[in-house]
Design a protein around this motif. Structure first.
Motif, PDB file in Angstrom:
ATOM      1  N   ALA A  62      -2.241   0.480  49.372  1.00  0.00           N
ATOM      2  CA  ALA A  62      -1.859   0.341  50.873  1.00  0.00           C
ATOM      3  C   ALA A  62      -2.209  -1.217  51.113  1.00  0.00           C
ATOM      4  CB  ALA A  62      -2.584   1.631  52.004  1.00  0.00           C
ATOM      5  N   LYS A  63      -3.430  -1.707  50.347  1.00  0.00           N
ATOM      6  CA  LYS A  63      -4.080  -2.937  50.778  1.00  0.00           C
ATOM      7  C   LYS A  63      -4.357  -3.550  49.537  1.00  0.00           C
ATOM      8  CE  LYS A  63      -7.075  -5.223  53.745  1.00  0.00           C
ATOM      9  NZ  LYS A  63      -8.570  -5.075  54.610  1.00  0.00           N
ATOM     10  N   PRO A  64      -3.506  -4.103  48.580  1.00  0.00           N
ATOM     11  CA  PRO A  64      -3.966  -4.629  47.370  1.00  0.00           C
ATOM     12  C   PRO A  64      -4.998  -5.633  47.487  1.00  0.00           C
ATOM     13  CG  PRO A  64      -1.485  -4.775  47.562  1.00  0.00           C
ATOM     14  CD  PRO A  64      -2.039  -4.433  48.733  1.00  0.00           C
ATOM     15  N   ALA A  65      -5.042  -6.281  48.613  1.00  0.00           N
ATOM     16  CA  ALA A  65      -6.142  -7.605  48.790  1.00  0.00           C
ATOM     17  C   ALA A  65      -7.626  -6.745  48.591  1.00  0.00           C
ATOM     18  CB  ALA A  65      -5.991  -8.397  50.034  1.00  0.00           C
ATOM     19  N   ALA A  66      -7.743  -5.415  49.099  1.00  0.00           N
ATOM     20  CA  ALA A  66      -8.982  -4.795  48.989  1.00  0.00           C
ATOM     21  C   ALA A  66      -9.249  -4.192  47.311  1.00  0.00           C
ATOM     22  CB  ALA A  66      -9.126  -3.669  49.660  1.00  0.00           C
ATOM     23  N   LYS A 109     -10.058 -12.243  43.622  1.00  0.00           N
ATOM     24  CA  LYS A 109      -8.672 -12.177  44.640  1.00  0.00           C
ATOM     25  C   LYS A 109      -7.533 -11.273  43.907  1.00  0.00           C
ATOM     26  CE  LYS A 109      -5.637 -15.091  47.443  1.00  0.00           C
ATOM     27  NZ  LYS A 109      -5.194 -16.612  47.873  1.00  0.00           N
ATOM     28  N   VAL A 110      -6.896 -10.440  44.673  1.00  0.00           N
ATOM     29  CA  VAL A 110      -5.937  -9.455  44.261  1.00  0.00           C
ATOM     30  C   VAL A 110      -4.755  -9.741  45.451  1.00  0.00           C
ATOM     31  CG1 VAL A 110      -5.026  -7.259  43.572  1.00  0.00           C
ATOM     32  CG2 VAL A 110      -7.459  -7.950  42.965  1.00  0.00           C
ATOM     33  N   GLU A 111      -3.586 -10.014  44.879  1.00  0.00           N
ATOM     34  CA  GLU A 111      -2.479 -10.088  45.610  1.00  0.00           C
ATOM     35  C   GLU A 111      -1.241  -9.370  45.180  1.00  0.00           C
ATOM     36  OE1 GLU A 111      -2.103 -14.650  46.838  1.00  0.00           O
ATOM     37  OE2 GLU A 111      -2.638 -14.604  44.726  1.00  0.00           O
ATOM     38  N   ALA A 112      -0.491  -8.935  46.180  1.00  0.00           N
ATOM     39  CA  ALA A 112       0.819  -8.110  45.549  1.00  0.00           C
ATOM     40  C   ALA A 112       1.711  -9.409  45.550  1.00  0.00           C
ATOM     41  CB  ALA A 112       1.350  -7.249  46.949  1.00  0.00           C
ATOM     42  N   LYS A 117       4.062  -5.260  41.004  1.00  0.00           N
ATOM     43  CA  LYS A 117       3.559  -6.091  40.509  1.00  0.00           C
ATOM     44  C   LYS A 117       2.357  -6.830  41.214  1.00  0.00           C
ATOM     45  CE  LYS A 117       6.675  -6.959  37.143  1.00  0.00           C
ATOM     46  NZ  LYS A 117       6.559  -6.855  35.947  1.00  0.00           N
ATOM     47  N   LEU A 118       1.367  -7.299  40.765  1.00  0.00           N
ATOM     48  CA  LEU A 118       0.167  -7.973  41.285  1.00  0.00           C
ATOM     49  C   LEU A 118      -0.413  -9.270  40.634  1.00  0.00           C
ATOM     50  CD1 LEU A 118      -2.296  -4.596  41.295  1.00  0.00           C
ATOM     51  CD2 LEU A 118      -0.792  -5.608  43.187  1.00  0.00           C
TER      52      LEU A 118
END
Length: 196
Positions: A62-66, A109-112, A117-118
């Motif tokens: 739900a929150k890839p940045a986490a 850092k992790v981004e959608a 895909k990430l």
């Protein structure tokens, strides 16, 4: 009747939220492989495998940045299928495994980056040198692993690095400075600790 429908709707909403919750997975070294490839004088494209990978992956759909990744790769797991070459790679000419026995990666850092895909950025430490690295990640599957009967996550990732950035540039450019890295990993939610 309205109350029953409302209760059912709330139950479904809660179930959806629960399934999308962040989970921390432990990397399964038996189903994880890090493959490095390079060009040898332009004639061939050898590869070497790094096994025995250890680490954790926290993934929040739900929150890839986490999300986050922390991995340790022991050089004892290096395998090119040529024992003499393995020893050369572990020598002071290259990895100097006696002095620097592990490779580590810690995400920053992790981004959608699209459907399944990430983009995972982080600090990669090789041969005592830390440099930024970016992994292009594909989410293979999230769900229950049928044999382990536990929540699992599977990912593939790739990147390209210059080995000279990490003090490993011997024989370049005849042996290519750029190396490709492909990773496949399966990770499981750890078993609950037994009560004492």
């Amino acid at each position: 009747m309205k109350r029953i429908l409302l209760a059912a709707a709330l139950g479904l909403a809660f179930a959806g939220t629960a399934s999308a919750a962040a989970l921390t997975y432990k990397i399964d070294p038996n189903h994880t492989d890090v493959v490095v490839g390079w060009s040898h004088f332009g004639f061939s494209n050898p590869i070497a495998h790094f096994g025995k990978v250890d680490g954790t992956i926290t993934y929040d759909p739900a929150k890839p940045a986490a999300s986050s990744v922390q991995v340790t790769i022991p050089l004892s797991g290096l395998n090119s299928h040529v024992p003499d070459f393995d020893e050369h790679l572990k020598s002071a000419d290259f990895f100097d495994a006696e002095k620097f026995p592990t490779i580590t990666f810690k995400s920053t850092k992790v981004e959608a980056a699209g459907e399944k895909k990430l983009k995972v950025s982080g600090d990669l430490t090789v041969h005592g040198v830390t440099k930024p690295a970016v992994l292009d990640v594909t989410i293979n599957k999230i769900g229950e692993q049928p044999m382990a009967k536990r929540a699992a996550a599977g990912f593939d990732a790739s990147t390209t690095l210059k080995r000279s950035d990490f003090g490993l540039g011997k024989y370049a450019p005849n042996v290519s400075d750029e190396v490709s890295i492909r990773i496949t990993t399966e990770a499981l939610v750890p078993k609950p600790e037994a009560k004492k």
